[in-house]
Design a protein around this motif. Structure first.
Motif, PDB file in Angstrom:
ATOM      1  N   LEU A   1      10.194   2.478  -2.855  1.00 20.41           N
ATOM      2  CA  LEU A   1      10.494   1.263  -2.106  1.00 20.41           C
ATOM      3  C   LEU A   1      11.172   1.582  -0.778  1.00 20.41           C
ATOM      4  O   LEU A   1      10.870   0.974   0.251  1.00 20.41           O
ATOM      5  CB  LEU A   1      11.378   0.332  -2.944  1.00 20.41           C
ATOM      6  CG  LEU A   1      10.708  -0.292  -4.163  1.00 20.41           C
ATOM      7  CD1 LEU A   1      11.733  -1.063  -4.984  1.00 20.41           C
ATOM      8  CD2 LEU A   1       9.570  -1.215  -3.733  1.00 20.41           C
ATOM      9  N   LEU A   2      12.092   2.533  -0.800  1.00 16.48           N
ATOM     10  CA  LEU A   2      12.774   2.930   0.430  1.00 16.48           C
ATOM     11  C   LEU A   2      11.790   3.552   1.416  1.00 16.48           C
ATOM     12  O   LEU A   2      11.818   3.256   2.619  1.00 16.48           O
ATOM     13  CB  LEU A   2      13.896   3.918   0.111  1.00 16.48           C
ATOM     14  CG  LEU A   2      14.680   4.450   1.328  1.00 16.48           C
ATOM     15  CD1 LEU A   2      15.332   3.308   2.082  1.00 16.48           C
ATOM     16  CD2 LEU A   2      15.725   5.475   0.879  1.00 16.48           C
ATOM     17  N   ALA A   3      10.910   4.407   0.917  1.00 15.72           N
ATOM     18  CA  ALA A   3       9.905   5.032   1.767  1.00 15.72           C
ATOM     19  C   ALA A   3       8.966   3.980   2.355  1.00 15.72           C
ATOM     20  O   ALA A   3       8.607   4.037   3.537  1.00 15.72           O
ATOM     21  CB  ALA A   3       9.114   6.067   0.977  1.00 15.72           C
ATOM     22  N   ALA A   4       8.576   2.995   1.541  1.00 14.35           N
ATOM     23  CA  ALA A   4       7.681   1.943   2.010  1.00 14.35           C
ATOM     24  C   ALA A   4       8.345   1.101   3.090  1.00 14.35           C
ATOM     25  O   ALA A   4       7.726   0.769   4.106  1.00 14.35           O
ATOM     26  CB  ALA A   4       7.253   1.058   0.845  1.00 14.35           C
ATOM     27  N   TRP A   5       9.612   0.744   2.877  1.00 11.84           N
ATOM     28  CA  TRP A   5      10.328  -0.048   3.876  1.00 11.84           C
ATOM     29  C   TRP A   5      10.470   0.725   5.191  1.00 11.84           C
ATOM     30  O   TRP A   5      10.238   0.177   6.272  1.00 11.84           O
ATOM     31  CB  TRP A   5      11.711  -0.425   3.348  1.00 11.84           C
ATOM     32  CG  TRP A   5      12.526  -1.219   4.336  1.00 11.84           C
ATOM     33  CD1 TRP A   5      12.496  -2.568   4.523  1.00 11.84           C
ATOM     34  CD2 TRP A   5      13.479  -0.702   5.278  1.00 11.84           C
ATOM     35  NE1 TRP A   5      13.374  -2.919   5.522  1.00 11.84           N
ATOM     36  CE2 TRP A   5      13.982  -1.801   6.002  1.00 11.84           C
ATOM     37  CE3 TRP A   5      13.946   0.583   5.565  1.00 11.84           C
ATOM     38  CZ2 TRP A   5      14.941  -1.660   7.005  1.00 11.84           C
ATOM     39  CZ3 TRP A   5      14.891   0.732   6.574  1.00 11.84           C
ATOM     40  CH2 TRP A   5      15.386  -0.376   7.279  1.00 11.84           C
ATOM     41  N   THR A   6      10.837   1.996   5.098  1.00 10.50           N
ATOM     42  CA  THR A   6      11.030   2.812   6.299  1.00 10.50           C
ATOM     43  C   THR A   6       9.733   2.977   7.082  1.00 10.50           C
ATOM     44  O   THR A   6       9.701   2.776   8.313  1.00 10.50           O
ATOM     45  CB  THR A   6      11.575   4.200   5.910  1.00 10.50           C
ATOM     46  OG1 THR A   6      12.799   4.043   5.185  1.00 10.50           O
ATOM     47  CG2 THR A   6      11.831   5.036   7.150  1.00 10.50           C
ATOM     48  N   LEU A   7       8.657   3.338   6.402  1.00 12.61           N
ATOM     49  CA  LEU A   7       7.381   3.557   7.083  1.00 12.61           C
ATOM     50  C   LEU A   7       6.794   2.252   7.623  1.00 12.61           C
ATOM     51  O   LEU A   7       6.226   2.230   8.719  1.00 12.61           O
ATOM     52  CB  LEU A   7       6.391   4.226   6.138  1.00 12.61           C
ATOM     53  CG  LEU A   7       6.680   5.696   5.811  1.00 12.61           C
ATOM     54  CD1 LEU A   7       5.680   6.225   4.789  1.00 12.61           C
ATOM     55  CD2 LEU A   7       6.634   6.552   7.083  1.00 12.61           C
ATOM     56  N   THR A   8       6.943   1.169   6.857  1.00 12.24           N
ATOM     57  CA  THR A   8       6.437  -0.116   7.327  1.00 12.24           C
ATOM     58  C   THR A   8       7.171  -0.563   8.580  1.00 12.24           C
ATOM     59  O   THR A   8       6.553  -1.031   9.548  1.00 12.24           O
ATOM     60  CB  THR A   8       6.578  -1.189   6.234  1.00 12.24           C
ATOM     61  OG1 THR A   8       5.820  -0.798   5.088  1.00 12.24           O
ATOM     62  CG2 THR A   8       6.087  -2.535   6.729  1.00 12.24           C
TER      63      THR A   8
ATOM     64  N   SER B   1       0.825  -1.221   0.000  1.00 12.23           N
ATOM     65  CA  SER B   1       0.000   0.000   0.000  1.00 12.23           C
ATOM     66  C   SER B   1       0.854   1.263   0.000  1.00 12.23           C
ATOM     67  O   SER B   1       0.603   2.202  -0.762  1.00 12.23           O
ATOM     68  CB  SER B   1      -0.935  -0.002   1.218  1.00 12.23           C
ATOM     69  OG  SER B   1      -1.772  -1.131   1.215  1.00 12.23           O
ATOM     70  N   ILE B   2       1.875   1.276   0.859  1.00  7.76           N
ATOM     71  CA  ILE B   2       2.734   2.460   0.936  1.00  7.76           C
ATOM     72  C   ILE B   2       3.553   2.612  -0.339  1.00  7.76           C
ATOM     73  O   ILE B   2       3.770   3.734  -0.823  1.00  7.76           O
ATOM     74  CB  ILE B   2       3.639   2.382   2.178  1.00  7.76           C
ATOM     75  CG1 ILE B   2       2.783   2.385   3.452  1.00  7.76           C
ATOM     76  CG2 ILE B   2       4.617   3.560   2.200  1.00  7.76           C
ATOM     77  CD1 ILE B   2       3.580   2.174   4.722  1.00  7.76           C
ATOM     78  N   SER B   3       4.016   1.488  -0.896  1.00  9.53           N
ATOM     79  CA  SER B   3       4.781   1.549  -2.153  1.00  9.53           C
ATOM     80  C   SER B   3       3.926   2.134  -3.267  1.00  9.53           C
ATOM     81  O   SER B   3       4.400   2.967  -4.055  1.00  9.53           O
ATOM     82  CB  SER B   3       5.260   0.151  -2.547  1.00  9.53           C
ATOM     83  OG  SER B   3       6.176  -0.363  -1.613  1.00  9.53           O
ATOM     84  N   TRP B   4       2.677   1.690  -3.341  1.00  9.91           N
ATOM     85  CA  TRP B   4       1.782   2.211  -4.379  1.00  9.91           C
ATOM     86  C   TRP B   4       1.545   3.705  -4.198  1.00  9.91           C
ATOM     87  O   TRP B   4       1.651   4.482  -5.153  1.00  9.91           O
ATOM     88  CB  TRP B   4       0.449   1.463  -4.338  1.00  9.91           C
ATOM     89  CG  TRP B   4      -0.545   1.986  -5.339  1.00  9.91           C
ATOM     90  CD1 TRP B   4      -0.633   1.677  -6.661  1.00  9.91           C
ATOM     91  CD2 TRP B   4      -1.587   2.951  -5.086  1.00  9.91           C
ATOM     92  NE1 TRP B   4      -1.655   2.367  -7.259  1.00  9.91           N
ATOM     93  CE2 TRP B   4      -2.267   3.158  -6.319  1.00  9.91           C
ATOM     94  CE3 TRP B   4      -2.002   3.626  -3.951  1.00  9.91           C
ATOM     95  CZ2 TRP B   4      -3.339   4.040  -6.429  1.00  9.91           C
ATOM     96  CZ3 TRP B   4      -3.085   4.511  -4.063  1.00  9.91           C
ATOM     97  CH2 TRP B   4      -3.741   4.707  -5.287  1.00  9.91           C
ATOM     98  N   PHE B   5       1.230   4.119  -2.981  1.00 11.02           N
ATOM     99  CA  PHE B   5       0.952   5.537  -2.730  1.00 11.02           C
ATOM    100  C   PHE B   5       2.193   6.396  -2.978  1.00 11.02           C
ATOM    101  O   PHE B   5       2.105   7.482  -3.574  1.00 11.02           O
ATOM    102  CB  PHE B   5       0.467   5.728  -1.298  1.00 11.02           C
ATOM    103  CG  PHE B   5       0.145   7.149  -0.957  1.00 11.02           C
ATOM    104  CD1 PHE B   5      -1.048   7.732  -1.370  1.00 11.02           C
ATOM    105  CD2 PHE B   5       1.043   7.926  -0.221  1.00 11.02           C
ATOM    106  CE1 PHE B   5      -1.345   9.054  -1.063  1.00 11.02           C
ATOM    107  CE2 PHE B   5       0.761   9.241   0.083  1.00 11.02           C
ATOM    108  CZ  PHE B   5      -0.436   9.814  -0.334  1.00 11.02           C
ATOM    109  N   ALA B   6       3.367   5.920  -2.522  1.00 15.62           N
ATOM    110  CA  ALA B   6       4.599   6.685  -2.704  1.00 15.62           C
ATOM    111  C   ALA B   6       4.973   6.796  -4.177  1.00 15.62           C
ATOM    112  O   ALA B   6       5.401   7.858  -4.650  1.00 15.62           O
ATOM    113  CB  ALA B   6       5.735   6.038  -1.917  1.00 15.62           C
ATOM    114  N   SER B   7       4.811   5.704  -4.928  1.00 16.75           N
ATOM    115  CA  SER B   7       5.140   5.752  -6.353  1.00 16.75           C
ATOM    116  C   SER B   7       4.160   6.644  -7.113  1.00 16.75           C
ATOM    117  O   SER B   7       4.555   7.369  -8.032  1.00 16.75           O
ATOM    118  CB  SER B   7       5.133   4.335  -6.943  1.00 16.75           C
ATOM    119  OG  SER B   7       3.859   3.727  -6.801  1.00 16.75           O
ATOM    120  N   LEU B   8       2.896   6.597  -6.723  1.00 18.93           N
ATOM    121  CA  LEU B   8       1.898   7.455  -7.364  1.00 18.93           C
ATOM    122  C   LEU B   8       2.180   8.926  -7.079  1.00 18.93           C
ATOM    123  O   LEU B   8       2.170   9.767  -7.993  1.00 18.93           O
ATOM    124  CB  LEU B   8       0.498   7.084  -6.873  1.00 18.93           C
ATOM    125  CG  LEU B   8      -0.664   7.889  -7.470  1.00 18.93           C
ATOM    126  CD1 LEU B   8      -0.794   7.598  -8.957  1.00 18.93           C
ATOM    127  CD2 LEU B   8      -1.963   7.548  -6.736  1.00 18.93           C
TER     128      LEU B   8
END
Length: 219
Positions: free
Chosen positions: A109-116, A78-85
């Motif tokens: 991907l980095l943002a998704a990993w960090t937030l997750t 979810s975060i990867s999709w939102f961040a890439s969008l």
């Protein structure tokens, strides 16, 4: 609306679009009771995967352990999709070309990993655990299994603390120990894994509980 759809269907958001649909469908099935939250954590431990090389082991190796696989993967996708969008929208607004869009992917991907990782750790801190009782104090106690099964990837149990409060903790077991544990059965907590945030347990007769209450398991 057409602009949003065009961006969502474009690179790199489209890489995570299908995964997002799968996540939504999965949680809909959880809501209606068709599957459990732990459906992706694996079944009973057979000893065939001692190193934990499945999804849970891979996520733990990536620093994302401590939560059910389904929760962690849902957050990642979810975060990867939102961040890439969002990144694609910003790049397009700034007049960036294909190279700039390509750089959005690793950034997302980095943002998704960090937030997750942050959310998983935060949820672990907020989860109902022992209050005024350290992990070391719980080792050696008898607990009651509260999940349908316990394996080297999944399991929860309830322990009664010294103050009488019920503590729900993550537990793990392997081989014959795991096969002998199910909902309502008693187990002995014999070790704690600080990295994984769980306790190792094995089947135990509640009368062996050294506590002065006569070894009665928590209810």
């Amino acid at each position: 609306m057409s602009e949003f759809v065009r961006t969502a269907m474009g690179f790199p958001a489209n890489l995570f679009g299908f995964g997002l649909v799968v996540v939504l469908l999965y949680w809909l099935t959880v809501l209606v009771g068709a599957v459990g939250v732990d459906a992706l954590d694996g079944g009973e431990d057979t000893g065939a995967d001692p190193a934990g090389t499945g999804p849970a082991g891979a996520l733990a190796a990536a620093g994302l352990g401590g939560a059910p696989v389904s929760v962690t993967l849902s957050l990642l996708i979810s975060i990867s999709w939102f961040a890439s969008l969002s990144g694609a929208v910003l790049v397009e607004g700034a007049g960036g070309g294909g190279l700039a869009r390509l750089l959005v992917l690793p950034a997302a991907l980095l943002a998704a990993w960090t937030l997750t990782r942050l959310l998983v750790r935060l949820s672990a801190r907020l989860a109902p655990r022992e209050t005024g009782t350290s992990h070391r104090d719980l080792v050696g106690r008898v607990c009651v299994i509260r999940t349908g099964h316990v394996s080297h990837r999944f399991g929860q149990a309830e322990i009664t603390a010294d103050d009488g409060s019920a503590v729900l903790v993550q537990v793990r077991a392997r081989g014959e120990d795991a096969a002998g544990l199910g909902a309502g059965s008693t187990a002995l907590v014999f070790d704690h894994d600080p990295d994984g945030g769980f306790f190792h347990v094995m089947p135990c007769d509640p009368v062996l509980d050294p506590r002065p209450d006569g070894g009665r398991p928590p209810r």
